[in-house]
Design a protein around this motif. Structure first.
Motif, PDB file in Angstrom:
ATOM      1  N   VAL A 126     -13.279   9.484 -10.188  1.00  9.38           N
ATOM      2  CA  VAL A 126     -12.773   8.314 -10.894  1.00  9.38           C
ATOM      3  C   VAL A 126     -12.344   7.276  -9.866  1.00  9.38           C
ATOM      4  O   VAL A 126     -11.649   7.597  -8.897  1.00  9.38           O
ATOM      5  CB  VAL A 126     -11.581   8.691 -11.800  1.00  9.38           C
ATOM      6  CG1 VAL A 126     -10.927   7.452 -12.397  1.00  9.38           C
ATOM      7  CG2 VAL A 126     -12.033   9.645 -12.886  1.00  9.38           C
ATOM      8  N   VAL A 127     -12.762   6.041 -10.069  1.00  7.61           N
ATOM      9  CA  VAL A 127     -12.371   4.923  -9.204  1.00  7.61           C
ATOM     10  C   VAL A 127     -11.693   3.884 -10.092  1.00  7.61           C
ATOM     11  O   VAL A 127     -12.303   3.375 -11.029  1.00  7.61           O
ATOM     12  CB  VAL A 127     -13.603   4.295  -8.505  1.00  7.61           C
ATOM     13  CG1 VAL A 127     -13.182   3.109  -7.643  1.00  7.61           C
ATOM     14  CG2 VAL A 127     -14.349   5.325  -7.676  1.00  7.61           C
ATOM     15  N   GLU A 128     -10.430   3.610  -9.812  1.00  8.81           N
ATOM     16  CA  GLU A 128      -9.695   2.586 -10.555  1.00  8.81           C
ATOM     17  C   GLU A 128      -9.257   1.494  -9.588  1.00  8.81           C
ATOM     18  O   GLU A 128      -8.707   1.786  -8.526  1.00  8.81           O
ATOM     19  CB  GLU A 128      -8.468   3.190 -11.239  1.00  8.81           C
ATOM     20  CG  GLU A 128      -8.830   4.142 -12.362  1.00  8.81           C
ATOM     21  CD  GLU A 128      -7.633   4.506 -13.216  1.00  8.81           C
ATOM     22  OE1 GLU A 128      -7.089   3.586 -13.865  1.00  8.81           O
ATOM     23  OE2 GLU A 128      -7.257   5.679 -13.231  1.00  8.81           O
ATOM     24  N   ILE A 129      -9.514   0.265  -9.963  1.00 11.93           N
ATOM     25  CA  ILE A 129      -9.184  -0.876  -9.123  1.00 11.93           C
ATOM     26  C   ILE A 129      -8.215  -1.761  -9.899  1.00 11.93           C
ATOM     27  O   ILE A 129      -8.520  -2.167 -11.022  1.00 11.93           O
ATOM     28  CB  ILE A 129     -10.454  -1.674  -8.747  1.00 11.93           C
ATOM     29  CG1 ILE A 129     -11.433  -0.790  -7.966  1.00 11.93           C
ATOM     30  CG2 ILE A 129     -10.089  -2.883  -7.903  1.00 11.93           C
ATOM     31  CD1 ILE A 129     -12.704  -0.531  -8.674  1.00 11.93           C
ATOM     32  N   PRO A 130      -7.059  -2.063  -9.313  1.00 12.98           N
ATOM     33  CA  PRO A 130      -6.136  -2.966 -10.009  1.00 12.98           C
ATOM     34  C   PRO A 130      -6.633  -4.396  -9.939  1.00 12.98           C
ATOM     35  O   PRO A 130      -7.567  -4.710  -9.205  1.00 12.98           O
ATOM     36  CB  PRO A 130      -4.832  -2.793  -9.207  1.00 12.98           C
ATOM     37  CG  PRO A 130      -5.286  -2.406  -7.834  1.00 12.98           C
ATOM     38  CD  PRO A 130      -6.552  -1.603  -8.019  1.00 12.98           C
ATOM     39  N   ALA A 131      -6.006  -5.261 -10.687  1.00 15.63           N
ATOM     40  CA  ALA A 131      -6.340  -6.689 -10.635  1.00 15.63           C
ATOM     41  C   ALA A 131      -6.059  -7.218  -9.230  1.00 15.63           C
ATOM     42  O   ALA A 131      -5.071  -6.850  -8.596  1.00 15.63           O
ATOM     43  CB  ALA A 131      -5.525  -7.461 -11.663  1.00 15.63           C
ATOM     44  N   VAL A 132      -6.950  -8.046  -8.741  1.00 14.39           N
ATOM     45  CA  VAL A 132      -6.756  -8.703  -7.441  1.00 14.39           C
ATOM     46  C   VAL A 132      -6.435 -10.164  -7.772  1.00 14.39           C
ATOM     47  O   VAL A 132      -7.314 -10.948  -8.099  1.00 14.39           O
ATOM     48  CB  VAL A 132      -8.020  -8.580  -6.558  1.00 14.39           C
ATOM     49  CG1 VAL A 132      -7.814  -9.296  -5.236  1.00 14.39           C
ATOM     50  CG2 VAL A 132      -8.368  -7.115  -6.339  1.00 14.39           C
ATOM     51  N   THR A 133      -5.151 -10.503  -7.699  1.00 17.43           N
ATOM     52  CA  THR A 133      -4.696 -11.800  -8.216  1.00 17.43           C
ATOM     53  C   THR A 133      -4.607 -12.894  -7.161  1.00 17.43           C
ATOM     54  O   THR A 133      -4.399 -14.053  -7.491  1.00 17.43           O
ATOM     55  CB  THR A 133      -3.310 -11.635  -8.865  1.00 17.43           C
ATOM     56  OG1 THR A 133      -2.398 -11.109  -7.895  1.00 17.43           O
ATOM     57  CG2 THR A 133      -3.387 -10.693 -10.062  1.00 17.43           C
ATOM     58  N   ASP A 134      -4.752 -12.539  -5.872  1.00 20.80           N
ATOM     59  CA  ASP A 134      -4.580 -13.565  -4.828  1.00 20.80           C
ATOM     60  C   ASP A 134      -5.912 -14.100  -4.306  1.00 20.80           C
ATOM     61  O   ASP A 134      -5.967 -14.707  -3.253  1.00 20.80           O
ATOM     62  CB  ASP A 134      -3.749 -13.013  -3.672  1.00 20.80           C
ATOM     63  CG  ASP A 134      -4.356 -11.761  -3.067  1.00 20.80           C
ATOM     64  OD1 ASP A 134      -5.465 -11.367  -3.485  1.00 20.80           O
ATOM     65  OD2 ASP A 134      -3.729 -11.170  -2.173  1.00 20.80           O
TER      66      ASP A 134
END
Length: 200
Positions: A126-134
């Motif tokens: 499983v690969v989970e990536i959080p939001a990249v907001t910058d």
């Protein structure tokens, strides 16, 4: 394969089929069906241009596979080497690299890298990536031993919203959890996951 090379193999194949039709020991069959090679290791009937073409094809066919084997070896077996992690582990590198580093031909001096080798023969990864907001560049890529890059996600491919993926082996037949995307390894069940994390 070029037709001229196929035609040069036909007599050898025909001899092997004829030999197989008559009773003989396995060792006799193998010895009789193999062509006699010259000191160079090539069939003397091949023209130098054919040898050159075959050598080029073998080199380019095997180059990426050998490179992936080296990555797998360095990640999973070469203990004491900085990139060693073991199987199914990823280690983040939080230092920028310069031109002296030779993990790859030339690494990007402004990119943080991670990587690992994952065995998906028994269960998915499983690969989970959080939001990249910058608005930083980031990507996650995965390829198998046959150099099939079956997963490319990141700011330039899929955007910066949170993302969830399941990497499965070629024979996996399970159900995905909700809100996950499947990425299927086409070839070998050991997947190399180089992970350029993004610009600093």
């Amino acid at each position: 394969m070029r037709p001229s090379l196929v035609l040069s193999l036909l007599p050898m194949l025909a001899a092997g089929i004829a030999e197989a039709a008559t009773p003989a020991s396995a060792s006799t069959f193998v010895a009789a069906s193999l062509p006699q090679l010259g000191a160079t290791g090539f069939d003397p009937a091949l023209a130098p241009a054919d040898i050159e073409a075959l050598t080029g094809e073998a080199f380019y066919w095997g180059l990426n596979i050998a490179g992936f084997y080296e990555l797998r070896y360095v990640y999973t077996q070469f203990e004491g080497q900085p990139a060693f992690r073991g199987v199914n582990r990823m280690q983040a590198n939080d230092r920028l690299m310069d031109a002296s580093v030779r993990y790859a031909t030339t690494v990007n001096a402004s990119t943080l890298y991670s990587g690992g080798a994952f065995d998906v023969s028994r269960e998915p990864v499983v690969v989970e990536i959080p939001a990249v907001t910058d608005k930083r560049y980031w990507s996650v890529q995965a390829g198998d031993q046959n150099v099939n890059w079956f997963m490319k996600v990141g700011s330039q491919f899929t955007g910066n919203d949170p993302q969830r993926y399941v990497i499965v082996g070629p024979r996996w037949r399970g159900m995905l959890p909700p809100n996950f995307f499947r990425r299927k390894s086409i070839g070998q069940p050991l997947t190399v996951l180089p992970w350029p994390c993004g610009s600093r």
